[in-house]
Enzyme design. Sequence first.
Site, PDB file in Angstrom:
ATOM      1  N   HIS A 179      68.257  74.329 -12.173  1.00 53.26           N
ATOM      2  CA  HIS A 179      67.390  75.131 -13.035  1.00 53.26           C
ATOM      3  C   HIS A 179      67.118  76.489 -12.401  1.00 53.26           C
ATOM      4  O   HIS A 179      67.159  77.525 -13.070  1.00 53.26           O
ATOM      5  CB  HIS A 179      66.064  74.396 -13.294  1.00 53.26           C
ATOM      6  N   HIS A 181      62.447  68.727  -6.629  1.00 54.34           N
ATOM      7  CA  HIS A 181      63.146  69.601  -5.687  1.00 54.34           C
ATOM      8  C   HIS A 181      62.256  69.953  -4.514  1.00 54.34           C
ATOM      9  O   HIS A 181      61.032  69.966  -4.612  1.00 54.34           O
ATOM     10  CB  HIS A 181      63.614  70.898  -6.358  1.00 54.34           C
TER      11      HIS A 181
END
Length: 177
Positions: A111, A150
Amino acid sequence: MKTIKPIAKIDLAFSMLCLQHRFNQPVARISKAISHTGDGHLYALFGALAWAIGGSHGSNFLSAGLVAFAIELPIYWLLKNSFQRRRPQELSPVLTAFITPSDRYSLPSGHTTAAFVMATLIGHFYPDCYSVAFMWAALIGSARILLGVHFLTDVIIGAILGASCATISMQLLGVNV
């Protein structure tokens, strides 16, 4: 591998700091909305609008975006499957991810990579929008950390990869960088 251990410890400690506070639920709701803007649909919309109303400038933006993503995606998958870095919730039983990621590994953040491809291209082709595009990309990266999918270094490497792929695409197309 010894040099990576301290970084991994800092990453885990930072993730714990971001995910273990009393406001994590409301933060996660906001982070989900921000992260969703980086799912890809807006990139296609930006490219289509630039092409439709931007003349040759818009066509160059779309071309640079297509080339950038053609460069970025194979590198992203190669890195992700080479490093095979586990996600934060897999490394600590006290961490919970607020979303289910679309793939197994965490490094780099896809992303964030895609968001920085777009922010870099927007910043070059539409300089008046650079600050907003950069902040949006940074928010997407931050959201991925706050959602527990993440680590900070995944996001940093994703940002570098995205900006680099966008820059390379413009150089390949002869766009003045």
